[in-house]
Each structure stands twice: as structure tokens, then as C-alpha cells.
Design a protein around this motif. Structure first.
Motif, PDB file in Angstrom:
ATOM      1  N   HIS A   1       0.896  -1.184   0.068  1.00  0.00           N
ATOM      2  CA  HIS A   1       0.153  -0.048  -0.065  1.00  0.00           C
ATOM      3  C   HIS A   1       0.856   1.154   0.055  1.00  0.00           C
ATOM      4  O   HIS A   1       2.234   1.141   0.491  1.00  0.00           O
ATOM      5  N   LYS A   2       0.286   2.410  -0.549  1.00  0.00           N
ATOM      6  CA  LYS A   2       1.220   3.441  -0.278  1.00  0.00           C
ATOM      7  C   LYS A   2       0.117   4.357   0.086  1.00  0.00           C
ATOM      8  O   LYS A   2      -0.903   4.633   0.089  1.00  0.00           O
ATOM      9  N   PRO A   3       0.807   5.429   0.978  1.00  0.00           N
ATOM     10  CA  PRO A   3      -0.087   6.358   1.934  1.00  0.00           C
ATOM     11  C   PRO A   3      -0.433   7.409   0.457  1.00  0.00           C
ATOM     12  O   PRO A   3       0.050   7.746  -0.155  1.00  0.00           O
ATOM     13  N   LYS A  14      -1.112  -1.935  -7.692  1.00  0.00           N
ATOM     14  CA  LYS A  14      -1.942  -2.523  -8.609  1.00  0.00           C
ATOM     15  C   LYS A  14      -1.296  -3.929  -9.069  1.00  0.00           C
ATOM     16  O   LYS A  14      -0.123  -4.093  -8.685  1.00  0.00           O
ATOM     17  N   SER A  15      -1.894  -4.503  -9.660  1.00  0.00           N
ATOM     18  CA  SER A  15      -1.598  -5.981 -10.193  1.00  0.00           C
ATOM     19  C   SER A  15      -0.246  -5.715 -11.032  1.00  0.00           C
ATOM     20  O   SER A  15      -0.231  -4.741 -11.617  1.00  0.00           O
ATOM     21  N   GLY A  16       0.852  -6.701 -10.787  1.00  0.00           N
ATOM     22  CA  GLY A  16       2.046  -6.437 -11.397  1.00  0.00           C
ATOM     23  C   GLY A  16       3.115  -5.577 -10.524  1.00  0.00           C
ATOM     24  O   GLY A  16       4.208  -5.495 -10.865  1.00  0.00           O
ATOM     25  N   THR A  17       2.717  -5.326  -9.540  1.00  0.00           N
ATOM     26  CA  THR A  17       3.443  -4.292  -8.524  1.00  0.00           C
ATOM     27  C   THR A  17       3.386  -4.627  -7.271  1.00  0.00           C
ATOM     28  O   THR A  17       2.300  -5.431  -6.955  1.00  0.00           O
ATOM     29  N   TYR A  18       4.235  -4.576  -6.229  1.00  0.00           N
ATOM     30  CA  TYR A  18       4.234  -4.667  -4.702  1.00  0.00           C
ATOM     31  C   TYR A  18       4.696  -3.441  -4.101  1.00  0.00           C
ATOM     32  O   TYR A  18       5.517  -2.517  -4.595  1.00  0.00           O
ATOM     33  N   ALA A  19       4.527  -3.417  -2.763  1.00  0.00           N
ATOM     34  CA  ALA A  19       4.978  -2.576  -1.919  1.00  0.00           C
ATOM     35  C   ALA A  19       5.632  -3.351  -0.794  1.00  0.00           C
ATOM     36  O   ALA A  19       4.845  -4.010  -0.090  1.00  0.00           O
ATOM     37  N   ASP A  20       6.836  -3.290  -0.455  1.00  0.00           N
ATOM     38  CA  ASP A  20       7.259  -4.369   0.308  1.00  0.00           C
ATOM     39  C   ASP A  20       7.596  -3.995   1.862  1.00  0.00           C
ATOM     40  O   ASP A  20       8.141  -4.680   2.604  1.00  0.00           O
ATOM     41  N   HIS A  21       7.123  -2.606   2.106  1.00  0.00           N
ATOM     42  CA  HIS A  21       7.206  -2.107   3.491  1.00  0.00           C
ATOM     43  C   HIS A  21       5.836  -1.197   3.799  1.00  0.00           C
ATOM     44  O   HIS A  21       5.588  -0.476   3.089  1.00  0.00           O
ATOM     45  N   MET A  22       5.211  -1.623   4.949  1.00  0.00           N
ATOM     46  CA  MET A  22       4.162  -0.582   5.435  1.00  0.00           C
ATOM     47  C   MET A  22       4.768   0.978   5.252  1.00  0.00           C
ATOM     48  O   MET A  22       5.694   1.279   5.774  1.00  0.00           O
ATOM     49  N   GLY A  23       3.748   1.869   4.677  1.00  0.00           N
ATOM     50  CA  GLY A  23       4.069   3.446   4.554  1.00  0.00           C
ATOM     51  C   GLY A  23       4.833   3.576   3.366  1.00  0.00           C
ATOM     52  O   GLY A  23       5.301   4.706   3.392  1.00  0.00           O
ATOM     53  N   CYS A  27       5.101   1.930  -5.264  1.00  0.00           N
ATOM     54  CA  CYS A  27       4.844   0.507  -5.587  1.00  0.00           C
ATOM     55  C   CYS A  27       6.037   0.171  -6.710  1.00  0.00           C
ATOM     56  O   CYS A  27       6.532   0.889  -7.528  1.00  0.00           O
ATOM     57  N   THR A  28       6.631  -1.115  -6.465  1.00  0.00           N
ATOM     58  CA  THR A  28       7.925  -1.511  -7.132  1.00  0.00           C
ATOM     59  C   THR A  28       7.298  -2.391  -8.037  1.00  0.00           C
ATOM     60  O   THR A  28       6.369  -3.393  -8.016  1.00  0.00           O
ATOM     61  N   THR A  29       7.682  -2.407  -9.722  1.00  0.00           N
ATOM     62  CA  THR A  29       7.338  -3.294 -10.476  1.00  0.00           C
ATOM     63  C   THR A  29       7.840  -4.573 -10.332  1.00  0.00           C
ATOM     64  O   THR A  29       8.996  -4.585  -9.739  1.00  0.00           O
ATOM     65  N   CYS A  30       7.112  -5.626 -10.551  1.00  0.00           N
ATOM     66  CA  CYS A  30       7.897  -6.897 -10.554  1.00  0.00           C
ATOM     67  C   CYS A  30       8.889  -6.988 -11.424  1.00  0.00           C
ATOM     68  O   CYS A  30       8.866  -6.241 -12.595  1.00  0.00           O
ATOM     69  N   PRO A  31       9.810  -8.037 -11.371  1.00  0.00           N
ATOM     70  CA  PRO A  31      10.949  -8.025 -12.161  1.00  0.00           C
ATOM     71  C   PRO A  31      10.578  -8.646 -13.587  1.00  0.00           C
ATOM     72  O   PRO A  31       9.386  -9.164 -13.750  1.00  0.00           O
ATOM     73  N   TYR A  32      11.503  -8.525 -14.535  1.00  0.00           N
ATOM     74  CA  TYR A  32      10.950  -8.875 -15.915  1.00  0.00           C
ATOM     75  C   TYR A  32      10.811 -10.229 -15.744  1.00  0.00           C
ATOM     76  O   TYR A  32      11.055 -11.058 -15.263  1.00  0.00           O
ATOM     77  N   THR A  36       2.169  -9.990 -10.669  1.00  0.00           N
ATOM     78  CA  THR A  36       1.269 -10.550  -9.463  1.00  0.00           C
ATOM     79  C   THR A  36       0.064 -10.777  -9.933  1.00  0.00           C
ATOM     80  O   THR A  36      -0.294 -10.335 -11.104  1.00  0.00           O
ATOM     81  N   LEU A  37      -0.699 -11.662  -9.483  1.00  0.00           N
ATOM     82  CA  LEU A  37      -2.026 -11.946  -9.874  1.00  0.00           C
ATOM     83  C   LEU A  37      -3.190 -11.285  -9.088  1.00  0.00           C
ATOM     84  O   LEU A  37      -4.421 -11.250  -9.677  1.00  0.00           O
ATOM     85  N   LYS A  38      -2.746 -10.370  -8.209  1.00  0.00           N
ATOM     86  CA  LYS A  38      -3.946  -9.590  -7.601  1.00  0.00           C
ATOM     87  C   LYS A  38      -3.218  -8.085  -7.106  1.00  0.00           C
ATOM     88  O   LYS A  38      -2.174  -8.009  -7.145  1.00  0.00           O
ATOM     89  N   ASP A  39      -3.946  -7.335  -6.736  1.00  0.00           N
ATOM     90  CA  ASP A  39      -3.522  -6.006  -6.376  1.00  0.00           C
ATOM     91  C   ASP A  39      -3.152  -6.193  -4.785  1.00  0.00           C
ATOM     92  O   ASP A  39      -3.676  -7.311  -4.151  1.00  0.00           O
ATOM     93  N   ALA A  40      -2.561  -5.411  -4.098  1.00  0.00           N
ATOM     94  CA  ALA A  40      -2.357  -5.156  -2.879  1.00  0.00           C
ATOM     95  C   ALA A  40      -1.141  -6.248  -2.499  1.00  0.00           C
ATOM     96  O   ALA A  40      -0.938  -6.714  -1.423  1.00  0.00           O
ATOM     97  N   SER A  41      -0.230  -6.529  -3.300  1.00  0.00           N
ATOM     98  CA  SER A  41       0.620  -7.547  -2.998  1.00  0.00           C
ATOM     99  C   SER A  41       1.677  -6.732  -2.251  1.00  0.00           C
ATOM    100  O   SER A  41       2.134  -5.545  -2.401  1.00  0.00           O
ATOM    101  N   THR A  42       2.407  -7.550  -1.347  1.00  0.00           N
ATOM    102  CA  THR A  42       3.324  -7.004  -0.224  1.00  0.00           C
ATOM    103  C   THR A  42       4.729  -7.512  -0.244  1.00  0.00           C
ATOM    104  O   THR A  42       5.548  -7.124   0.608  1.00  0.00           O
ATOM    105  N   SER A  43       4.987  -8.204  -1.472  1.00  0.00           N
ATOM    106  CA  SER A  43       6.502  -8.975  -1.313  1.00  0.00           C
ATOM    107  C   SER A  43       6.709  -9.262  -2.762  1.00  0.00           C
ATOM    108  O   SER A  43       6.056  -9.513  -3.526  1.00  0.00           O
TER     109      SER A  43
END
Length: 70
Positions: A1-3, A14-23, A27-32, A36-43
Motif C-alpha cells: 500500500h502507499k500512503p 496494482k497488479s504487477g507491482t508490490y510494496a514491500d514495507h508499510m508506509g 509501488c515496485t514493478t515486478c521483475p522482468y 502478481t495475480l492480484k492487487d495489494a501485493s506486499t512482497s
């Protein structure tokens, strides 16, 4: 999530990205070759490799030379 403008309000990545820490403010784009298959990925581990590829056992997030999916 992003504040967002609100102190406690978060927007899921969004799908295809993740945020690896709260706050996280971004969002970081998944590697080449991964996504991700869903929104709200955290790793980065939520990023699955595309069909026909698999996670590189030598992958190290601190070494950008090693591909995530091979």
C-alpha cells in the motif's frame, strides 16, 4: 500500500507491482518476466514467473545482475 493525502489512508498497489514495507510511498514493478495475480501485493515473492520460466535459485534482490525468472 502507499500512503495518500490522509495519514492513515492507503491505496493498494496494482497488479504487477508490490510494496514491500508499510508506509511505502511507491509501488515496485515486478521483475522482468514476472507479475502478481492480484492487487495489494506486499512482497517480491508475490511476483510469479510467466509460463515457461521459473524463479532463479540464485536470485538475490541486492544483485540486479541476476534475473528473477529464468
Amino acid at each position: 500500500h502507499k500512503p495518500t493525502a490522509g495519514i492513515y489512508e492507503c491505496i493498494p498497489c496494482k497488479s504487477g507491482t508490490y510494496a514491500d514495507h508499510m508506509g511505502s510511498t511507491t509501488c515496485t514493478t515486478c521483475p522482468y518476466r514476472s507479475h502478481t495475480l492480484k492487487d495489494a501485493s506486499t512482497s517480491i515473492l508475490d511476483c510469479g514467473c510467466q509460463n515457461g520460466t521459473f524463479i532463479n535459485p540464485l536470485f538475490n534482490p541486492s544483485d540486479p545482475q541476476e534475473p528473477y525468472c529464468i
